[in-house]
Write an enzyme that holds these catalytic residues in place. Sequence first.
Site, PDB file in Angstrom:
ATOM      1  N   GLY A 154       0.943  -1.423  -0.119  1.00 50.03           N
ATOM      2  CA  GLY A 154      -0.082   0.065  -0.061  1.00 50.03           C
ATOM      3  C   GLY A 154       0.829   1.260   0.039  1.00 50.03           C
ATOM      4  O   GLY A 154       2.059   1.247  -0.510  1.00 50.03           O
ATOM      5  N   ARG A 155       0.383   2.417   0.613  1.00 49.00           N
ATOM      6  CA  ARG A 155       1.035   3.637   0.658  1.00 49.00           C
ATOM      7  C   ARG A 155       2.448   3.161   1.367  1.00 49.00           C
ATOM      8  O   ARG A 155       3.500   3.807   0.888  1.00 49.00           O
ATOM      9  CB  ARG A 155       0.269   4.706   1.142  1.00 49.00           C
ATOM     10  N   SER A 175       0.383  -9.653  -1.350  1.00 48.83           N
ATOM     11  CA  SER A 175      -0.593  -9.678  -0.393  1.00 48.83           C
ATOM     12  C   SER A 175      -1.828 -10.242  -0.900  1.00 48.83           C
ATOM     13  O   SER A 175      -1.812 -10.653  -2.197  1.00 48.83           O
ATOM     14  CB  SER A 175      -0.891  -8.203   0.119  1.00 48.83           C
ATOM     15  N   THR A 235       7.243  -3.225  11.078  1.00 53.06           N
ATOM     16  CA  THR A 235       6.957  -1.950  11.826  1.00 53.06           C
ATOM     17  C   THR A 235       5.438  -1.806  11.564  1.00 53.06           C
ATOM     18  O   THR A 235       4.705  -0.585  11.459  1.00 53.06           O
ATOM     19  CB  THR A 235       7.659  -0.786  11.166  1.00 53.06           C
ATOM     20  N   ARG A 237       1.969  -4.277  12.857  1.00 57.34           N
ATOM     21  CA  ARG A 237       1.517  -4.321  13.959  1.00 57.34           C
ATOM     22  C   ARG A 237       1.769  -5.876  14.414  1.00 57.34           C
ATOM     23  O   ARG A 237       1.986  -6.880  13.759  1.00 57.34           O
ATOM     24  CB  ARG A 237      -0.081  -4.399  13.825  1.00 57.34           C
ATOM     25  N   GLU A 266       1.805  -3.799  24.166  1.00 55.34           N
ATOM     26  CA  GLU A 266       2.652  -2.882  24.352  1.00 55.34           C
ATOM     27  C   GLU A 266       2.249  -1.948  25.591  1.00 55.34           C
ATOM     28  O   GLU A 266       0.963  -1.582  25.869  1.00 55.34           O
ATOM     29  CB  GLU A 266       2.576  -1.984  23.084  1.00 55.34           C
ATOM     30  N   HIS A 285       8.017   0.651  19.327  1.00 54.87           N
ATOM     31  CA  HIS A 285       7.000   1.330  18.691  1.00 54.87           C
ATOM     32  C   HIS A 285       6.881   2.935  18.453  1.00 54.87           C
ATOM     33  O   HIS A 285       6.208   3.852  18.620  1.00 54.87           O
ATOM     34  CB  HIS A 285       5.337   1.126  19.228  1.00 54.87           C
TER      35      HIS A 285
END
Length: 318
Positions: A154-155, A175, A235, A237, A266, A285
Site C-alpha cells: 500500500g502507501r 498480499s 513496523t 502490527r 505494548e 513502537h
Amino acid sequence: MALPRCAILDDYQNVALTSTDWSPLAGRLELDRFDRALAADELVDALRGHQVVVAMRERTPFPAAVFDALPELRLLVTTGMRNASIDLAAAAAHGVTVCGTRGSSTATAELTWALILGLARNLVDEANGMRAGDWQRGIGLELRGRTLGLLGLGRLGSAVAAAGQAFGMDVLAWSPHLTPERAAAGGARLAADATELFAGSDVVSIHLVLSDATRGLVDERLLRAMQPTGYLVNTSRGPIVDRTALVRALREGWFAGAGLDVYDVEPLTADDELRRLPNVLATPHIGYVTREAYATFYGDAVADVLGWLDGEPVRVLG
C-alpha cells in the site's frame, strides 16, 4: 458553569501541549494530560468527568466495557484514521463521536529502513563494541543485488519499495489482493504466494493492516521458509506475526534476525524475551514518533475538538 474536560492520553514524551497551538480551545474546555500508560483497572477512574478524550494511536484500548463505564464521554479523538483498539460500534451505541486525524507514512517507512540497515550492518553491536573499547566485531551485508520482500504494498509498502530500488535491490511483493499491475505500479514484482515471498527474499518487511484476515498470517510455516541469512522486519502490527513461532524461530536461528517496532502487548514487560534475544533489533513502537507526525496529530486533534464543540465534527470514523 464548569467547562468540559478533555483528557490527553499517553503523552509519553510530554510534548502534546508544545506540538501544536491549543489556544483556540482556551476558555472552551479544560485540558488534563497523562504522561504514562494507564492500566485497564485505572483508566476508567482517571477518565471519569471527562467529556472529551484524545488518544495516541492504539496505546490505550477502548472496548465496549470502557464506554459502558464512562457515560459522560462524548468525543473520542484518535490520532490516525484507523484504530483497531476502539470498538466503534460500542462508541456509536453510547452516543460517542469518534474522530481521526491525518498521519504520515514517511515516518514509519524511514524507521523501516533504519531497522533494515541496522540489521544488515550490525549497527547496535558495533556501536556497543566501540563504547566497550572493541573494534570491528562482525561483518556486514550489502543490500545491492539482494531481494527485498514486501508483505503488503500500500502507501507505506510502496514508499519502502522506492527506497529498496534506490539501494539497487530487487523488490518482490505479495498480499492477498495484490495484482501484477498494482505490484508493478508500486515498483515490485508479484510473488506467487506468501511462501514464495518469504523463501525468495533476503529481507522481508511487513506492511499490512491488522484484521481478522491478517492476524497470525505470518506463522511457523512462513518463518521456516525464510532463508537462513534472511531478516524479518515488522513496523506494522505485532499480532500479524505468530509470537510463539517468532520467538522460537529467533531462539533457534531459523533466520538471521528480526527488526521489530511493534508487539502483541505494548509496552513490552521488562522481562520480555524479545528485549534480550541477541538477534533482535527492537524499538519501542516509534515508527510514527516524529516531530512532524506529532504536529499533524495534535494539530488535527485540536481541529477535531473545535469541530465537535461547534456542532460540526470532522473526520468522523465509523
